[in-house]
Design a protein around this motif. Structure first.
Motif, mmCIF file in Angstrom:
data_model
loop_
_atom_site.group_PDB
_atom_site.id
_atom_site.type_symbol
_atom_site.label_atom_id
_atom_site.label_comp_id
_atom_site.label_asym_id
_atom_site.label_seq_id
_atom_site.Cartn_x
_atom_site.Cartn_y
_atom_site.Cartn_z
ATOM 1 N N MET A 245 66.672 52.898 41.874
ATOM 2 C CA MET A 245 66.622 51.733 42.754
ATOM 3 C C MET A 245 67.695 50.719 42.349
ATOM 4 O O MET A 245 68.352 50.121 43.212
ATOM 5 C CB MET A 245 65.226 51.115 42.732
ATOM 6 C CG MET A 245 65.031 50.035 43.784
ATOM 7 S SD MET A 245 63.275 49.693 44.037
ATOM 8 C CE MET A 245 63.377 48.147 44.928
ATOM 9 N N ALA A 246 67.901 50.564 41.051
ATOM 10 C CA ALA A 246 68.950 49.651 40.576
ATOM 11 C C ALA A 246 70.324 50.140 41.041
ATOM 12 O O ALA A 246 71.176 49.349 41.458
ATOM 13 C CB ALA A 246 68.900 49.530 39.051
ATOM 14 N N LEU B 85 55.373 44.761 42.373
ATOM 15 C CA LEU B 85 56.688 45.332 42.071
ATOM 16 C C LEU B 85 56.587 46.858 41.994
ATOM 17 O O LEU B 85 57.460 47.572 42.495
ATOM 18 C CB LEU B 85 57.210 44.754 40.749
ATOM 19 C CG LEU B 85 58.589 45.255 40.308
ATOM 20 C CD1 LEU B 85 59.669 44.864 41.317
ATOM 21 C CD2 LEU B 85 58.938 44.730 38.912
ATOM 22 N N TRP B 86 55.507 47.328 41.379
ATOM 23 C CA TRP B 86 55.275 48.788 41.326
ATOM 24 C C TRP B 86 55.215 49.342 42.747
ATOM 25 O O TRP B 86 55.809 50.395 43.033
ATOM 26 C CB TRP B 86 53.982 49.078 40.558
ATOM 27 C CG TRP B 86 53.681 50.546 40.520
ATOM 28 C CD1 TRP B 86 54.119 51.439 39.579
ATOM 29 C CD2 TRP B 86 52.922 51.303 41.480
ATOM 30 N NE1 TRP B 86 53.680 52.705 39.900
ATOM 31 C CE2 TRP B 86 52.950 52.651 41.056
ATOM 32 C CE3 TRP B 86 52.247 50.972 42.643
ATOM 33 C CZ2 TRP B 86 52.308 53.670 41.770
ATOM 34 C CZ3 TRP B 86 51.601 51.983 43.359
ATOM 35 C CH2 TRP B 86 51.637 53.315 42.923
ATOM 36 N N GLN B 87 54.522 48.634 43.636
ATOM 37 C CA GLN B 87 54.413 49.096 45.029
ATOM 38 C C GLN B 87 55.774 49.122 45.721
ATOM 39 O O GLN B 87 56.082 50.062 46.468
ATOM 40 C CB GLN B 87 53.445 48.200 45.825
ATOM 41 C CG GLN B 87 51.988 48.507 45.497
ATOM 42 C CD GLN B 87 51.041 47.390 45.925
ATOM 43 O OE1 GLN B 87 51.462 46.298 46.324
ATOM 44 N NE2 GLN B 87 49.744 47.656 45.819
ATOM 45 N N GLY B 88 56.596 48.113 45.464
ATOM 46 C CA GLY B 88 57.946 48.084 46.024
ATOM 47 C C GLY B 88 58.756 49.282 45.540
ATOM 48 O O GLY B 88 59.484 49.924 46.307
ATOM 49 N N LEU B 89 58.593 49.597 44.266
ATOM 50 C CA LEU B 89 59.291 50.748 43.684
ATOM 51 C C LEU B 89 58.790 52.042 44.327
ATOM 52 O O LEU B 89 59.576 52.933 44.652
ATOM 53 C CB LEU B 89 59.041 50.771 42.168
ATOM 54 C CG LEU B 89 59.775 51.833 41.358
ATOM 55 C CD1 LEU B 89 61.284 51.637 41.450
ATOM 56 C CD2 LEU B 89 59.313 51.794 39.897
ATOM 57 N N PHE C 5 60.283 52.374 47.771
ATOM 58 C CA PHE C 5 61.679 52.803 47.687
ATOM 59 C C PHE C 5 61.787 54.296 47.359
ATOM 60 O O PHE C 5 62.572 55.026 47.957
ATOM 61 C CB PHE C 5 62.439 51.997 46.622
ATOM 62 C CG PHE C 5 63.816 52.543 46.375
ATOM 63 C CD1 PHE C 5 64.854 52.250 47.256
ATOM 64 C CD2 PHE C 5 64.052 53.404 45.311
ATOM 65 C CE1 PHE C 5 66.118 52.791 47.059
ATOM 66 C CE2 PHE C 5 65.310 53.949 45.110
ATOM 67 C CZ PHE C 5 66.352 53.643 45.982
ATOM 68 N N THR C 6 60.968 54.738 46.386
ATOM 69 C CA THR C 6 61.098 56.091 45.835
ATOM 70 C C THR C 6 60.593 57.168 46.794
ATOM 71 O O THR C 6 61.071 58.297 46.765
ATOM 72 C CB THR C 6 60.338 56.172 44.497
ATOM 73 O OG1 THR C 6 60.833 55.124 43.654
ATOM 74 C CG2 THR C 6 60.542 57.496 43.795
#
Ligand code: NCC
Length: 276
Positions: free
Chosen positions: A248-249, A174-178, A181-182
């Protein structure tokens, strides 16, 4: 979001992290006595019947929101750590289906995880990130806080409880997905319980209403709705990559601006698999 010019919903990135709880069949737990402590039941039964889900952040700006009955009208209500409902029903409601708790809350005596009423008769998803590239076996001896001892006591006390451990590898995915995105480099600390909870719940819900995660115009420096502590870092982040999570939200939000910024409700829809 726009990666290589191709439209790719950020909610797909969130789902692809595959945030999940550990199950008995997962190695190495299938070979360890410890794995027998995991509940046999799935995290949620009959997901087809779940239509609406709410996640209640613990933000101070929930105070005075009057969102209690709106929150309670959802099929599933997720809360965090030791955030109370008693005495705050008008603003945060009283229904709790699941609590996501961090490993400090499980271990520190002040929270009394194994005995306190607030952790009973609800589903529990407890998490600890472990080391970034650690194996699950390493995790058992190198968790930030030893969640295993109290988890074991809790499960032995309440064998019918639905208390799970979140797969720490899935937290780092999940950290990697964030991070994807960032784009700008974020620090290598795990996401907040709020973001972990969102990623854990969204696969089970057509949509999630996340309450006061993206701060509304009720914004206050108060850390939590249930305490007087003043600390803006609770809202904007200092250790957790909270600001990136909230951007992201906002990208995933499908509600209008009035709903997000006046009412404090961010609506995130589960993406259609064909889009991902
Ligand atoms: O404060 P905490 O978080 O329990 O809040 C739960 C989730 O609500 C969202 N939140 C909270 C306050 C705020 N002003 N704005 C928000 O958006 C966040 O998504 C947050 O995750 C945690 O994530 O587990 C955290 O836990 C606390 C603390 O350990 C527990 O409350 C127990 O006391 C952490 N605080 C400290 O360690 C001092 C916090 O950093 C993260």
């Amino acid at each position: 979001s726009n990666f290589d010019g191709k439209y790719y919903p950020s909610s797909c990135l969130l789902l692809e992290a595959g945030v999940r709880v550990l199950r008995r069949k997962d190695p190495p737990f299938n070979k360890l006595g410890f794995g027998k402590l995991f509940p046999k039941k799935k995290l949620f039964k009959e997901i087809k019947k779940i239509k609406t889900c709410a996640i209640v952040s613990s933000a101070g700006s929930l105070s005075g929101s009057n969102l209690g009955s709106f929150i309670d009208s959802h099929d599933i209500v997720m809360r965090f750590n030791h955030a109370p409902t008693k005495g705050y029903e008008d603003d945060v409601g009283s229904k709790t289906t699941i609590r996501v708790v961090n490993s400090q809350v499980v271990t520190k005596s002040e929270f009394n995880f194994t005995k306190a009423k607030i952790f009973q008769n609800v589903t529990i998803a407890a998490w600890d990130p472990g080391k970034y590239n650690g194996t699950l076996k390493d995790w058992l001896t190198s968790a930030d806080f030893d969640i295993f001892t109290n988890y074991k006591i809790y499960r032995q006390h309440y064998p019918h409880s639905k208390a799970y451990l979140v797969d720490p590898h899935s937290i780092w995915r999940l950290w990697q997905g964030l991070q994807t995105f960032t784009q700008k480099s974020i620090r290598k600390n795990p996401p907040s319980s709020g973001f972990i909870g969102l990623a854990l719940l969204l696969p089970h819900c057509p949509y999630v209403d996340f309450i006061e995660y993206i701060p509304s115009t009720r914004l206050t420096g108060k850390c939590h709705y249930y305490s007087k502590e003043m600390n803006s870092a609770c809202t904007f982040g200092v250790w957790h990559p909270l600001a990136a999570e909230k951007l992201m939200a906002l990208d995933m939000n499908t509600g209008d601006e009035y709903t997000v910024f006046q009412q404090g409700i961010t609506r995130i829809r589960r993406p259609d698999k064909l889009l991902c």
